[in-house]
Design an enzyme around this catalytic site. Sequence first.
Site, mmCIF file in Angstrom:
data_model
loop_
_atom_site.group_PDB
_atom_site.id
_atom_site.type_symbol
_atom_site.label_atom_id
_atom_site.label_comp_id
_atom_site.label_asym_id
_atom_site.label_seq_id
_atom_site.Cartn_x
_atom_site.Cartn_y
_atom_site.Cartn_z
ATOM 1 N N PRO A 7 0.788 -1.221 0.000
ATOM 2 C CA PRO A 7 0.000 0.000 0.000
ATOM 3 C C PRO A 7 0.828 1.284 0.000
ATOM 4 C CG PRO A 7 -0.125 -1.092 2.135
ATOM 5 C CD PRO A 7 0.545 -2.041 1.198
ATOM 6 N N ASN A 8 0.302 2.246 -0.722
ATOM 7 C CA ASN A 8 0.833 3.613 -0.803
ATOM 8 C C ASN A 8 2.102 3.738 -1.641
ATOM 9 O OD1 ASN A 8 -1.230 4.704 0.955
ATOM 10 N ND2 ASN A 8 -0.195 3.589 2.589
ATOM 11 N N ARG A 29 5.197 10.991 -2.615
ATOM 12 C CA ARG A 29 4.883 10.680 -1.225
ATOM 13 C C ARG A 29 6.127 10.865 -0.356
ATOM 14 N NH1 ARG A 29 4.761 4.611 1.228
ATOM 15 N NH2 ARG A 29 4.075 5.173 3.322
ATOM 16 N N TYR A 78 11.339 8.842 1.180
ATOM 17 C CA TYR A 78 11.363 7.754 0.186
ATOM 18 C C TYR A 78 12.047 8.130 -1.126
ATOM 19 C CZ TYR A 78 8.009 5.783 3.466
ATOM 20 O OH TYR A 78 7.416 5.301 4.605
ATOM 21 N N ASN A 81 8.296 -5.366 -1.216
ATOM 22 C CA ASN A 81 8.247 -4.222 -0.309
ATOM 23 C C ASN A 81 6.790 -4.149 0.131
ATOM 24 O OD1 ASN A 81 8.048 -1.836 1.041
ATOM 25 N ND2 ASN A 81 9.351 -0.679 -0.386
ATOM 26 N N ALA A 132 3.285 -0.660 4.659
ATOM 27 C CA ALA A 132 2.900 -0.761 6.076
ATOM 28 C C ALA A 132 2.370 -2.144 6.451
ATOM 29 C CB ALA A 132 1.878 0.320 6.415
ATOM 30 N N HIS A 141 4.311 -4.349 8.967
ATOM 31 C CA HIS A 141 4.233 -4.257 10.415
ATOM 32 C C HIS A 141 2.957 -4.874 10.986
ATOM 33 C CE1 HIS A 141 7.434 -1.559 9.377
ATOM 34 N NE2 HIS A 141 6.593 -0.780 8.716
ATOM 35 N N ASP A 161 1.770 -15.553 6.591
ATOM 36 C CA ASP A 161 1.396 -16.957 6.372
ATOM 37 C C ASP A 161 1.490 -17.330 4.897
ATOM 38 O OD1 ASP A 161 1.002 -17.422 9.042
ATOM 39 O OD2 ASP A 161 -1.191 -17.456 8.955
ATOM 40 N N GLU A 197 12.810 -9.269 1.465
ATOM 41 C CA GLU A 197 12.032 -8.116 1.935
ATOM 42 C C GLU A 197 12.866 -6.862 1.678
ATOM 43 O OE1 GLU A 197 11.790 -8.132 6.188
ATOM 44 O OE2 GLU A 197 10.344 -6.481 6.279
ATOM 45 N N HIS A 249 12.990 -2.520 1.853
ATOM 46 C CA HIS A 249 12.430 -1.221 2.252
ATOM 47 C C HIS A 249 13.353 -0.121 1.758
ATOM 48 C CE1 HIS A 249 9.488 -3.147 4.723
ATOM 49 N NE2 HIS A 249 10.451 -3.921 5.208
ATOM 50 N N LEU A 250 12.754 0.935 1.232
ATOM 51 C CA LEU A 250 13.538 2.084 0.766
ATOM 52 C C LEU A 250 14.183 2.780 1.956
ATOM 53 C CD1 LEU A 250 10.850 3.303 -1.732
ATOM 54 C CD2 LEU A 250 13.124 2.488 -2.377
ATOM 55 N N ARG A 271 13.223 4.593 12.451
ATOM 56 C CA ARG A 271 12.069 5.503 12.408
ATOM 57 C C ARG A 271 11.188 5.296 13.654
ATOM 58 N NH1 ARG A 271 9.501 4.974 6.641
ATOM 59 N NH2 ARG A 271 8.386 6.834 7.414
ATOM 60 N N ARG A 278 7.394 0.879 13.571
ATOM 61 C CA ARG A 278 7.960 0.336 12.325
ATOM 62 C C ARG A 278 9.077 -0.677 12.595
ATOM 63 N NH1 ARG A 278 5.980 3.679 8.031
ATOM 64 N NH2 ARG A 278 5.584 5.759 8.823
HETATM 65 C C1 DQA Z 1 8.500 1.146 3.583
HETATM 66 C C2 DQA Z 1 8.602 1.300 5.102
HETATM 67 C C3 DQA Z 1 7.257 1.091 5.776
HETATM 68 O O1 DQA Z 1 7.374 1.301 7.168
HETATM 69 C C4 DQA Z 1 6.236 2.071 5.234
HETATM 70 O O2 DQA Z 1 4.971 1.816 5.796
HETATM 71 C C5 DQA Z 1 6.177 2.092 3.743
HETATM 72 C C6 DQA Z 1 7.430 2.040 2.998
HETATM 73 C C7 DQA Z 1 9.842 1.499 2.879
HETATM 74 O O3 DQA Z 1 10.007 1.120 1.726
HETATM 75 O O4 DQA Z 1 10.680 2.175 3.472
HETATM 76 O O5 DQA Z 1 5.119 2.241 3.147
HETATM 77 O O6 DQA Z 1 8.200 -0.208 3.281
#
Ligand code: DQA
Length: 145
Positions: free
Chosen positions: A11-12, A19, A24, A75, A78, A81, A88, A99, A101-102, A108, A112
Site C-alpha cells: 500500500p501507498n 509521497r 522515500y 516491499n 505498512a 508491520h 502466512d 524483503e 524497504h527504501l 524511524r 515500524r
Molecule cells: C517502507 C517502510 C514502511 O514502514 C512504510 O509503511 C512504507 C514504505 C519502505 O520502503 O521504506 O510504506 O516499506
Amino acid sequence: MSKRILLLHGPNLNLLGTREPEVYGTATLGDHIARTRECATDFGFEVEDLQSNHEGDLIEAVHGARGRCDAIIINPGAFTHSSWALHDALAAFDGVVVEVHLSNPDAREPWRRTSVVAPVATGSISGFGGTGYELAVRAVAARLQ
Ligand code: DQA
C-alpha cells in the site's frame, strides 16, 4: 527455462515520487520496477510485478507464485508491520523471499521496528533507497545460482 521473480509492492507505494520524498526519495514506483527489471535481465531472470493497496491481492499474488516463481522480492509497505496473513502466505511459498524497504524502518517510529514479514523472508534489505532492489536481485542470484 529462465528463473522467474515476482516483484510485489504494498500500500501507498503507488505514490512514490510524490509521497514524503524526504523519506522515500523522488523515484517513482515505475522507476524502481524498471531498475529491478534491468538488473534481473542481466542475470537472465524474468520479472512479473504487482502493486496493490489491498492485502488480499498481495496474498493471492503470493499464492499464484507457488510452483511457478523462483523468488519473491517484496516491499510490503505498512503491511510489513501488521499483516500476519501476508506472513502466512509467504511461509507457504517455497522459493527465495527478499524483503526490501527504501527507508530504514528500524531508524524511524517504534511501531515500524517490528516486521512480521522478516521471519518468513530469506533476508531483508533496508535503508538503501532504490539500490535495495538491485541488491535484492543480486541476493536472489546468489541463492539460486
Ligand atoms: C517502507 C517502510 C514502511 O514502514 C512504510 O509503511 C512504507 C514504505 C519502505 O520502503 O521504506 O510504506 O516499506
